[in-house]
Write an enzyme that holds these catalytic residues in place. Structure first.
Site, PDB file in Angstrom:
ATOM      1  N   LYS A  67      47.609  36.343   3.805  1.00  0.00           N
ATOM      2  CA  LYS A  67      48.082  34.954   3.740  1.00  0.00           C
ATOM      3  C   LYS A  67      47.790  34.355   2.371  1.00  0.00           C
ATOM      4  O   LYS A  67      46.685  34.526   1.858  1.00  0.00           O
ATOM      5  CB  LYS A  67      47.406  34.116   4.830  1.00  0.00           C
ATOM      6  CG  LYS A  67      47.737  34.625   6.235  1.00  0.00           C
ATOM      7  CD  LYS A  67      47.078  33.790   7.304  1.00  0.00           C
ATOM      8  CE  LYS A  67      47.501  34.292   8.690  1.00  0.00           C
ATOM      9  NZ  LYS A  67      46.841  33.558   9.771  1.00  0.00           N
ATOM     10  N   ARG A 115      52.671  36.860   4.239  1.00  0.00           N
ATOM     11  CA  ARG A 115      53.498  36.002   5.114  1.00  0.00           C
ATOM     12  C   ARG A 115      53.983  34.765   4.379  1.00  0.00           C
ATOM     13  O   ARG A 115      53.898  34.696   3.165  1.00  0.00           O
ATOM     14  CB  ARG A 115      52.678  35.647   6.346  1.00  0.00           C
ATOM     15  CG  ARG A 115      52.262  36.897   7.099  1.00  0.00           C
ATOM     16  CD  ARG A 115      51.503  36.523   8.339  1.00  0.00           C
ATOM     17  NE  ARG A 115      51.229  37.704   9.146  1.00  0.00           N
ATOM     18  CZ  ARG A 115      50.709  37.633  10.355  1.00  0.00           C
ATOM     19  NH1 ARG A 115      50.433  36.461  10.895  1.00  0.00           N
ATOM     20  NH2 ARG A 115      50.475  38.726  11.053  1.00  0.00           N
ATOM     21  N   ARG A 156      59.621  33.786  14.234  1.00  0.00           N
ATOM     22  CA  ARG A 156      59.012  32.901  13.229  1.00  0.00           C
ATOM     23  C   ARG A 156      59.895  32.906  11.980  1.00  0.00           C
ATOM     24  O   ARG A 156      60.295  33.963  11.500  1.00  0.00           O
ATOM     25  CB  ARG A 156      57.603  33.373  12.903  1.00  0.00           C
ATOM     26  CG  ARG A 156      56.835  32.391  12.061  1.00  0.00           C
ATOM     27  CD  ARG A 156      55.403  32.860  11.857  1.00  0.00           C
ATOM     28  NE  ARG A 156      54.639  32.868  13.091  1.00  0.00           N
ATOM     29  CZ  ARG A 156      53.588  33.675  13.325  1.00  0.00           C
ATOM     30  NH1 ARG A 156      53.203  34.523  12.410  1.00  0.00           N
ATOM     31  NH2 ARG A 156      52.937  33.623  14.464  1.00  0.00           N
ATOM     32  N   CYS A 186      42.183  31.222  21.898  1.00  0.00           N
ATOM     33  CA  CYS A 186      41.374  32.427  21.739  1.00  0.00           C
ATOM     34  C   CYS A 186      40.759  32.401  20.348  1.00  0.00           C
ATOM     35  O   CYS A 186      41.104  31.549  19.529  1.00  0.00           O
ATOM     36  CB  CYS A 186      42.232  33.688  21.957  1.00  0.00           C
ATOM     37  SG  CYS A 186      43.064  34.279  20.475  1.00  0.00           S
ATOM     38  N   CYS A 217      47.014  25.531  18.673  1.00  0.00           N
ATOM     39  CA  CYS A 217      47.907  26.692  18.635  1.00  0.00           C
ATOM     40  C   CYS A 217      48.760  26.718  19.901  1.00  0.00           C
ATOM     41  O   CYS A 217      48.577  25.916  20.809  1.00  0.00           O
ATOM     42  CB  CYS A 217      47.091  27.974  18.502  1.00  0.00           C
ATOM     43  SG  CYS A 217      46.249  28.422  20.030  1.00  0.00           S
ATOM     44  N   LYS A 254      47.411  41.623   8.213  1.00  0.00           N
ATOM     45  CA  LYS A 254      48.151  40.478   7.667  1.00  0.00           C
ATOM     46  C   LYS A 254      47.527  39.947   6.377  1.00  0.00           C
ATOM     47  O   LYS A 254      46.323  40.145   6.140  1.00  0.00           O
ATOM     48  CB  LYS A 254      48.233  39.374   8.708  1.00  0.00           C
ATOM     49  CG  LYS A 254      46.897  38.814   9.130  1.00  0.00           C
ATOM     50  CD  LYS A 254      47.138  37.752  10.189  1.00  0.00           C
ATOM     51  CE  LYS A 254      46.011  37.677  11.180  1.00  0.00           C
ATOM     52  NZ  LYS A 254      46.252  36.806  12.296  1.00  0.00           N
ATOM     53  N   CYS A 301      51.415  33.019  24.672  1.00  0.00           N
ATOM     54  CA  CYS A 301      50.655  33.925  23.816  1.00  0.00           C
ATOM     55  C   CYS A 301      49.828  34.891  24.661  1.00  0.00           C
ATOM     56  O   CYS A 301      48.997  34.467  25.465  1.00  0.00           O
ATOM     57  CB  CYS A 301      49.741  33.151  22.871  1.00  0.00           C
ATOM     58  SG  CYS A 301      48.750  34.291  21.892  1.00  0.00           S
ATOM     59  N   CYS A 323      44.480  30.852  15.026  1.00  0.00           N
ATOM     60  CA  CYS A 323      45.765  30.438  14.456  1.00  0.00           C
ATOM     61  C   CYS A 323      45.782  28.965  14.018  1.00  0.00           C
ATOM     62  O   CYS A 323      46.484  28.632  13.075  1.00  0.00           O
ATOM     63  CB  CYS A 323      46.892  30.711  15.436  1.00  0.00           C
ATOM     64  SG  CYS A 323      47.064  32.470  15.786  1.00  0.00           S
TER      65      CYS A 323
HETATM   66 FE1  SF4 Z   1      47.429  32.956  20.604  1.00  0.00          FE
HETATM   67 FE2  SF4 Z   1      44.877  33.000  19.945  1.00  0.00          FE
HETATM   68 FE3  SF4 Z   1      46.722  32.503  18.054  1.00  0.00          FE
HETATM   69 FE4  SF4 Z   1      46.208  30.708  19.905  1.00  0.00          FE
HETATM   70  S1  SF4 Z   1      44.767  31.453  18.370  1.00  0.00           S
HETATM   71  S2  SF4 Z   1      48.272  31.379  19.274  1.00  0.00           S
HETATM   72  S3  SF4 Z   1      45.769  31.927  21.706  1.00  0.00           S
HETATM   73  S4  SF4 Z   1      46.464  34.415  19.184  1.00  0.00           S
END
Ligand code: SF4
Length: 570
Positions: A211, A143, A74, A473, A428, A209, A434, A477
């Protein structure tokens, strides 16, 4: 008193000698394409995650091979501003070392995926040669600092961008390990060599983390409420007066653990621009010293504030800042999306905001976006701005060059019109790379939107801006809990459906139905969209409508996120 057991990651940080660990030795180990668990944790603070191609897991297991490991890198881009030359350099690095695509993240950063271990150093070294870096792009530290998308929209935007850069610099870790491992010409084995000092973070950095984002009303295009620390620019008659401070926002949660939840930041006051860094440091220091270092699922600032109390937090910041912390000033947001198309900056130059589906810059049979942006960058003397909504601004186009850029946009079909839901959608990375993903997101969302668009067209509401967010998930993100419609992967092909977030990013959504397949998602949305098409008030947003009509209860407080959920009949 019993001693608190620190989490394993705390031990790794303490023993790492300011993030060195034995990363150098691990990179040189030819036996495996991965790195040790300890170094995986440390390398996050250097901007890299180990991943594996989960599509190939089964096949490789049968062949008795280890998973196909590679790394995500990143790249921090404060305020999202990169030069055309930097765009070309990153593009080239993606081709030489990556998979080869560029992901524009929801935090105005670049991501390269699929970089193998033996190419990691060359890639990060190459990134530093472009005058960008990856330090602190992930991990338990502040970050990439976000700020409203276009610094040239007004003089206020320009000042805010400068403050975002100041925050970026002053909140960066000071360890020399990063330079030693990835940038210096001579590799130095980890361990005893350097005596470092981290004046802000100390040896163990932050509990989790952190932000930071700055928004400029009326546009909340950085989702400022979703940040540990948010600043809202307050301007009057074209002059920046200072910033309202929001603290304790965050998206991630864990299914089945109700002590984890998304939360919006609380407004705690206002500071003049000259105190913005001092204010940020006061909040970071409080979190550094009070955050939970034994349970990482409860370690973000949002949980520290709820555990110790908002008043205790506010008093601590008031004590640290004294009179510099003033009463919060009034402000108003009207959206959290991007403005597409051409706009003229206060400097007389032109800016074109381009929709990038899922933030994915690649070539495929539908669109040669990567090649198109290469050609634009080669013909462009200005900048590229990554937005907080995974889009891209072709920035600083001189009047004399506008026709040339327009022609290229036309040639590559980049000036296409998109429907209201698609242009307000985020996804995401999720599968296959991931490791946390339960379900697809960026690979799947476009085809789901195709199907929802059929319904929207039949109802004549395809132009309505409706915010749709999808993640693989619950980690959040792509900020799914701020979607008027949020879809969060729970198992392969199945999603939890959340409804009712505010259009300006000022209200969370709420669980509406669990574990829905595609057919069930469409069946659940169909009657609600039809109701919206027929019965919405003038200019009523979809998120407001579903709350008014009682499909879900309004959620402002994170602690209410798992409460007052209405039963859903499939
Ligand atoms: Fe991975 Fe969950 Fe982030 Fe999506 S939201 S990139 S599945 S950690």
């Amino acid at each position: 008193m019993s001693e608190i057991k620190l989490s394993e990651v705390e031990r790794i940080k303490i023993e790492s000698n300011y993030l060195r660990g034995n990363i150098v030795e691990d990179l040189a180990n030819p036996i495996t394409a991965g790195v040790s668990e300890d170094n995986q944790q440390l390398m996050k603070l250097h901007g890299s995650y180990q991943q594996q191609d989960r599509d190939l897991d089964e096949e490789r297991r049968k062949q008795k091979l280890e998973p196909l490991y590679s790394f995500l890198i990143r790249v921090r881009v404060p305020g999202g501003v990169a030069t055309a030359k930097q765009w070309l350099d990153i593009d080239k690095l993606a081709d030489i070392y990556g998979n080869p695509t560029i992901k524009l993240t929801t935090r105005q950063a670049f991501e390269l995926h699929g970089v193998v271990k033996r190419k990691l150093r060359a890639t990060i070294n190459g990134i530093n040669k472009t005058l960008l870096d990856t330090l602190a792009a992930c991990g338990d530290v502040n970050r990439n600092v976000m700020s409203s998308a276009n610094p040239w929209e007004s003089e206020v935007h320009q000042q805010v961008y400068n403050d975002a850069r100041a925050l970026h610099t002053d909140l960066s870790p000071q360890t020399t390990a990063y330079h030693e491992i990835w940038v210096g010409d001579e590799l130095v084995a980890g361990g005893e060599k350097k005596e470092d000092f981290e004046p802000l973070y100390g040896k163990t950095y932050l509990p989790r983390k952190f932000k930071v984002a700055i928004a400029i009303p009326p546009r909340n295009d950085v989702d400022v409420y979703a940040n540990d620390l948010g600043f809202i620019a307050i301007a009057e008659n074209g002059k920046l007066l200072g910033y309202n401070i929001l603290a304790g926002g965050g998206m991630g949660m864990t299914f089945g653990i109700e002590t984890t939840y998304p939360r919006l930041g609380n407004l705690i006051g206002f500071v003049k621009p000259e105190y913005v860094v001092e204010a940020a440091k006061a909040v970071i220091i409080w979190q550094r010293d009070n955050g939970n270092r034994s349970d990482r699922k409860n370690a973000r600032l949002k949980y520290t504030i709820d555990r110790l109390g908002l008043n205790i937090f506010k008093n601590a910041i008031r004590t640290a800042l004294g009179d510099k912390l003033e009463e919060a000033r009034p402000f108003h947001f009207d959206s959290n999306g991007d403005k597409y198309g051409w706009e003229k900056g206060f400097n007389g130059k032109w800016y074109f905001t381009l929709y990038v589906e899922g933030g994915k810059v690649k070539n495929d049979h539908k669109l040669q976006l990567k090649t198109a942006l290469q050609e634009i960058a080669q013909n462009h003397t200005g900048n590229f701005i990554l937005t907080g909504n995974q889009n891209l601004v072709i920035a600083d186009v001189e009047e004399a060059d506008k026709a040339k850029i327009e022609k290229l946009l036309e040639k590559w079909k980049l000036n296409k019109h998109f429907g209201g839901m698609r242009r307000n959608s985020l996804a995401c990375v999720a599968l296959p790379l991931c490791g946390m993903a339960f379900a697809e997101a960026e690979r799947y969302l476009p085809s789901l939107v195709d199907k929802i668009e059929v319904e929207l067209k039949a109802l004549h509401i395809e132009e309505e801006d409706i915010i749709l967010r999808m993640t693989g998930c619950p980690n959040g993100c792509a900020r799914p809990y701020l979607g008027e419609i949020g879809l969060v992967g729970k198992s392969p092909g199945k999603y939890n459906l959340y409804l009712g977030a505010g259009f300006t990013g000022n209200r969370l959504n709420k669980l509406y139905a669990e574990l829905l397949s595609e057919e069930e998602i469409l069946a659940a949305l169909r009657p609600i969209l039809a109701d919206y098409a027929s019965n919405r008030n003038n200019a009523e947003r979809f998120g407001d409508f579903v709350v008014r009509k009682g499909y879900v209860n309004a959620t402002i407080e994170g602690l209410q996120f798992h409460k007052d959920i209405k039963p859903f009949q499939k």
